[in-house]
Design a protein around this motif. Sequence first.
Motif, mmCIF file in Angstrom:
data_model
loop_
_atom_site.group_PDB
_atom_site.id
_atom_site.type_symbol
_atom_site.label_atom_id
_atom_site.label_comp_id
_atom_site.label_asym_id
_atom_site.label_seq_id
_atom_site.Cartn_x
_atom_site.Cartn_y
_atom_site.Cartn_z
ATOM 1 N N UNK A 39 -0.131 2.267 0.152
ATOM 2 C CA UNK A 39 -1.231 1.313 0.003
ATOM 3 C C UNK A 39 -0.708 -0.118 -0.167
ATOM 4 N N UNK A 40 -0.313 -0.733 0.924
ATOM 5 C CA UNK A 40 0.266 -2.075 0.888
ATOM 6 C C UNK A 40 -0.720 -3.114 1.400
ATOM 7 N N UNK A 41 -0.657 -4.283 0.824
ATOM 8 C CA UNK A 41 -1.456 -5.401 1.327
ATOM 9 C C UNK A 41 -0.683 -6.175 2.396
ATOM 10 N N UNK A 42 0.653 -6.133 2.306
ATOM 11 C CA UNK A 42 1.493 -6.848 3.278
ATOM 12 C C UNK A 42 2.872 -6.194 3.320
ATOM 13 N N UNK A 43 3.598 -6.345 4.422
ATOM 14 C CA UNK A 43 4.890 -5.673 4.581
ATOM 15 C C UNK A 43 5.910 -5.972 3.481
ATOM 16 N N UNK A 47 9.271 -2.928 -0.096
ATOM 17 C CA UNK A 47 10.504 -2.766 -0.878
ATOM 18 C C UNK A 47 10.222 -2.294 -2.299
ATOM 19 N N UNK A 48 9.034 -2.540 -2.800
ATOM 20 C CA UNK A 48 8.690 -2.103 -4.151
ATOM 21 C C UNK A 48 8.255 -0.645 -4.193
ATOM 22 N N UNK A 49 7.836 -0.099 -3.071
ATOM 23 C CA UNK A 49 7.345 1.271 -3.027
ATOM 24 C C UNK A 49 8.433 2.274 -2.691
#
Length: 65
Positions: A39-43, A47-49
């Motif tokens: 569930x990302x808002x931007x690419x 790196x955090x996921x």
Amino acid sequence: MTPEEALAGVTLWGAKALGLQATHGSLEPGKVASFVHWPLARPAELVYWLGGELPCQVIYRGEAQ
């Protein structure tokens, strides 16, 4: 290198480097669809996921896993 460029490097350009661009590297009709959905808002958030939160869905060769 931007996150978008890095993502293209391991998808579009990676497939091209291996001679697989006709069947791999992007999500298009007729191509092999293997990808992971977080569930990302931007690419840049990717790196955090990685290595942390489990993905929402995994698709391997067009089939939900």
